[in-house]
Structure formats: C-alpha cells, structure tokens
Design an enzyme around this catalytic site. Sequence first.
Site, PDB file in Angstrom:
ATOM      1  N   HIS A 160       0.801  -1.222   0.000  1.00  0.00           N
ATOM      2  CA  HIS A 160       0.000   0.000   0.000  1.00  0.00           C
ATOM      3  C   HIS A 160       0.835   1.273   0.000  1.00  0.00           C
ATOM      4  O   HIS A 160       0.297   2.360   0.168  1.00  0.00           O
ATOM      5  CB  HIS A 160      -0.957  -0.002   1.195  1.00  0.00           C
ATOM      6  CG  HIS A 160      -1.793  -1.240   1.283  1.00  0.00           C
ATOM      7  ND1 HIS A 160      -1.511  -2.279   2.142  1.00  0.00           N
ATOM      8  CD2 HIS A 160      -2.886  -1.633   0.576  1.00  0.00           C
ATOM      9  CE1 HIS A 160      -2.398  -3.247   1.974  1.00  0.00           C
ATOM     10  NE2 HIS A 160      -3.235  -2.892   1.039  1.00  0.00           N
ATOM     11  N   GLY A 161       2.139   1.130  -0.162  1.00  0.00           N
ATOM     12  CA  GLY A 161       2.981   2.292  -0.401  1.00  0.00           C
ATOM     13  C   GLY A 161       3.491   3.053   0.806  1.00  0.00           C
ATOM     14  O   GLY A 161       4.043   4.140   0.644  1.00  0.00           O
TER      15      GLY A 161
END
Length: 212
Positions: A160-161
């Site tokens: 999810h970064g």
Amino acid sequence: MTRETEENAVTEQAPGRRDFLGIVTTAGTVTGLAACAVPFVQSLKPQDSASAHLPVDVDISKLTPGQQMTVVWQGKPVFIMRRTPEELALLQDHALAEKLRDADSTANQQPTYARNWHRSLVPEYGVYVGICTHLGCVPGLNPPTGNTADTSGGYGCPCHGSKFDLAGRVYKGAPAPYNLPVPPYSMPSPSSIRLGENPTGQHFDFSTIEQI
C-alpha cells in the site's frame, strides 16, 4: 550503492536460549517478501510453545556496514541493519525530519532506550520489527541513492505504499499510522544482539506498543 539483506534460520536448543545460526541473502532495492496480499503475521505465526518466547541470540560479527539481516523473533521478522556513517548523517538531517510523521518517536513504538534519533541502543545498529503498521505486510529495503532527504533510502511497503526511513520512522502521508516497532533487545557483546531481553536495569513490555 549495493546492499544485501539477509534472512537467517533459527535453530532451538532446549532448554535454554534460541540461537540464531544460518542466513539467506537477497540484493537490490525494494524486495520485501513479494506476496504482499498475505500479511506476514498470517503466514508465520509464533510457535505455541514456551521456546517461542525465549530470547534469541544473533551473531552480528559478519554484518558489514550497509548490510541488513532478517531474523525471526516470536514469529515476527526483525530487521537488523548495520548503518554506514553516511546513512547515520542522513538520519539527522532536519530536512528528513520534516518529512516524517513521528520524527522524535513520541508514540509508544519502542523502549525508552531506543527513543532517540537513531531508535536503537547504539547508532550503528538498527533493530526493528519488519511489519508495516498499516495492514501487516513486510516492507522491502530501499538503499540510499544520494545524500539528501529525498534520496536517503529506507523501507517501502509493497502492498500500500507506506514509507519508512532507515530508523523505521514513517513518512507523513503514508497509510501506516506509526513507526516500525522496536523490540526489547540488548547487546551482550559488541558482536551480538539478544532479542527479547532488555538491557540490565531497563524494562519494556512489547505487548504495550501502539500497533504492529
């Protein structure tokens, strides 16, 4: 800059301490454990035995500057990073601190003896539970590509970064709400780390952290 990350296998001695012996190496930029759809905490559960809660001794004598190893403690991956002088200088950069959500480690994600700019007992060695505080994926290592806050490297969650610096501090705007946790640990000697045991005179209960 070339960096190797290492994963070691743990063998058990009963009764007594679990000693860390072997290692698996990967090199490159963001590696992680690839299958980010399944959080690590689901794929590697703690053993249902008393031995799972024993301290784990790790030999760091062969860990060179700029290298990381990953060990397993209570079913969790723990990153042990030997940081270079250049990386330590970047961690003290005010420009980097401005980009971090909790640069001063005010949230209860580490023992008091790791509530400092390097988030560790000694600056050279960083010790962090390698589980993203968003949804439990394993961040991969991004080596520094320069000498500025924007190129200082760190950890990136492949799912999810979320981004963390080389002290495990989360960047502003990331989905992860907290810094990577620091487990209780001590250093019986300059070449060994004991996970799960606080230094003499110190107390830290890992179950009290904000989130993992």
